[in-house]
Design a protein around this motif. Structure first.
Motif, PDB file in Angstrom:
ATOM      1  N   THR A   1     -45.199  77.915 101.850  1.00  0.00           N
ATOM      2  CA  THR A   1     -44.508  78.587 102.156  1.00  0.00           C
ATOM      3  C   THR A   1     -44.940  79.806 103.016  1.00  0.00           C
ATOM      4  N   ASP A   2     -46.327  80.065 102.620  1.00  0.00           N
ATOM      5  CA  ASP A   2     -46.937  81.172 103.646  1.00  0.00           C
ATOM      6  C   ASP A   2     -47.295  80.485 104.798  1.00  0.00           C
ATOM      7  N   ALA A   3     -47.742  79.276 104.829  1.00  0.00           N
ATOM      8  CA  ALA A   3     -48.099  78.752 106.168  1.00  0.00           C
ATOM      9  C   ALA A   3     -46.833  78.265 107.194  1.00  0.00           C
ATOM     10  N   LEU A   4     -45.810  78.073 106.469  1.00  0.00           N
ATOM     11  CA  LEU A   4     -44.564  77.952 107.283  1.00  0.00           C
ATOM     12  C   LEU A   4     -44.433  79.111 107.815  1.00  0.00           C
ATOM     13  N   ARG A   5     -44.557  80.152 107.141  1.00  0.00           N
ATOM     14  CA  ARG A   5     -44.204  81.437 107.738  1.00  0.00           C
ATOM     15  C   ARG A   5     -44.842  81.835 108.957  1.00  0.00           C
ATOM     16  N   PHE A   6     -46.546  81.507 108.951  1.00  0.00           N
ATOM     17  CA  PHE A   6     -47.249  81.737 109.544  1.00  0.00           C
ATOM     18  C   PHE A   6     -46.873  81.023 111.155  1.00  0.00           C
ATOM     19  N   HIS A   7     -46.495  79.878 110.901  1.00  0.00           N
ATOM     20  CA  HIS A   7     -46.123  79.130 112.282  1.00  0.00           C
ATOM     21  C   HIS A   7     -44.681  79.395 112.495  1.00  0.00           C
ATOM     22  N   GLY A   8     -43.972  80.205 112.163  1.00  0.00           N
ATOM     23  CA  GLY A   8     -42.793  80.751 112.744  1.00  0.00           C
ATOM     24  C   GLY A   8     -41.613  80.122 112.036  1.00  0.00           C
ATOM     25  N   TRP A   9     -41.724  79.554 110.671  1.00  0.00           N
ATOM     26  CA  TRP A   9     -40.526  79.396 110.118  1.00  0.00           C
ATOM     27  C   TRP A   9     -40.109  80.545 109.113  1.00  0.00           C
ATOM     28  N   HIS A  10     -38.674  80.570 109.000  1.00  0.00           N
ATOM     29  CA  HIS A  10     -38.196  81.547 108.023  1.00  0.00           C
ATOM     30  C   HIS A  10     -38.148  80.932 106.592  1.00  0.00           C
ATOM     31  N   VAL A  11     -38.632  81.608 105.713  1.00  0.00           N
ATOM     32  CA  VAL A  11     -38.546  80.848 104.275  1.00  0.00           C
ATOM     33  C   VAL A  11     -37.673  82.025 103.576  1.00  0.00           C
TER      34      VAL A  11
END
Length: 379
Positions: A351-361
């Motif tokens: 989740t943290d990685a996806l947020r870092f790469h611009g994904w909303h979680v």
């Protein structure tokens, strides 16, 4: 001990061609034979081997319907086609008995069955990795020679399967429950959809709301109903009584469920649902090991090149292994939902990685590990 260097594959459909492709990947010389010459040509073009010219092989693999096993085995043995033989039919007892009635030499025959397949058929659907990690039943009889068994085991190893030794009748009872009856049930559910509107373009009927509301659950249940009718007719005929018993048990549960729903007995329905969860939990998980509980990330993807690649790349950078993934397309919308299964302890890191790469979680349901992930650049 013989070394498996040459194999004759008789029947170049999905399973036969997939076996041939797997063997070719290990440098085994493969000869192909089929009554359909076009199928042989296509399999050859795919790199599965060369047409059989009558040369003897170490092992003959009979990838034909169960009702043809005995006849094909008898013919091949008369021609000296191979030193030993195995088959891939999903029925074992009756084909073996039929071979004995025809006077086949059962010392060189090892009945087998790889439990792998796809809803598509034919050589074009074949894959060299179809059997990786999949169970592969071997059902040698008391008369089967040790040399024949060793060759069959080497075949399984080269294809990446997991050998399971089992008696023919025990095998047939087992696959009736885990394969044949589910196919019948899937076909019955799919057949119930036949009366829905909008199925005949030349004879348009009223709009089918049911079809417009169809989701992934229906696709999951009916996926295997698309199998080859002629092949399944032969399979069910060869294993009729065990399949009938399995279907009877399922039908009894469904009948009781219908009665319970009509009288409002929710306890009976709850019991069925709970038994379903318990039964599903017994299905082996990844690589044939115990089933595991995973966190599920639901990712809304835009229909454009590179979306899955971006998502997988983000997971890789986070050193999170994706245990499973499945796609569900949204009718009429240029988006899809990817359901990604990961270990629960990895969900927060991903989740943290996806947020870092611009994904909303965001949480789908409070207190659960399911997540909805959307692309920040979706617009």
């Amino acid at each position: 001990m013989w070394k498996l260097s040459t194999v004759l594959v008789v029947g170049v459909g999905l399973i036969g061609t997939s076996i041939a492709l797997a063997l070719r990947g290990h440098g085994v010389t493969v000869a192909l034979s089929d009554v359909d010459e076009d199928a042989v040509r296509l399999a050859r073009e795919l790199g599965a081997g060369q047409p059989w010219r009558g040369e003897p092989a170490d092992l003959g693999v009979l990838a034909v319907p169960p009702d043809l096993i005995a006849e094909v085995l008898a013919d091949l043995q008369k021609r000296g086609a191979a030193r030993a033989y195995t088959d891939v039919a999903s029925v074992k007892a009756e084909p073996t008995a039929a071979a004995a009635r025809l006077g086949c030499d059962l010392t060189t025959f090892v009945p087998g069955h790889p439990l792998a397949g796809r809803e598509r058929s034919g050589p074009a659907a074949a894959r060299a990795d179809l059997f990786l990690g999949r169970p592969w039943a071997l059902c040698p009889g008391p008369e089967t020679s040790a040399e024949a068994v060793r060759l069959a085991r080497e075949l399984i190893s080269l294809c990446g399967g997991q050998e399971i030794d089992v008696g023919a009748r025990e095998h047939d009872e087992a696959v009736a429950l885990v394969s044949h009856a589910p196919h019948v049930v899937s076909a019955a559910v799919a057949a119930a959809l036949e009366g829905a509107g909008g199925q005949e373009p030349d004879h348009p009927r009223e709009r089918s709301v049911a079809m417009e509301l169809a989701g992934q659950g229906l696709r999951d249940v009916t996926r295997i109903a698309g199998g080859d009718v002629r092949l399944w007719r032969a399979i069910l005929a060869g294993n009729a009584l065990p399949v009938a018993e399995a279907v009877d048990g399922i039908a009894q549960d469904l009948t009781l469920a219908a009665v319970a729903l009509r009288i409002g007995d929710l306890d009976a329905i709850t019991d069925l649902l709970q038994r379903g969860i318990s039964g599903r939990g017994r299905i082996p998980g990844k690589h044939g090991g115990p089933a595991r509980d995973y966190a599920v990330l639901q990712v809304v993807l835009q229909d454009r090149p590179g979306e899955l690649g971006r998502l997988f790349n983000a997971s890789g950078l986070a050193e999170v292994n994706i245990e499973d993934v499945r796609l569900e397309h949204s009718p009429g919308l240029p988006v899809a939902v990817a359901e990604i299964s990961v270990r629960p302890q990895d969900s927060e890191r991903l989740t943290d990685a996806l947020r870092f790469h611009g994904w909303h979680v965001s949480a789908l349901w409070p207190g659960r590990c399911d997540l909805v992930v959307t692309d920040a650049g979706a617009g």
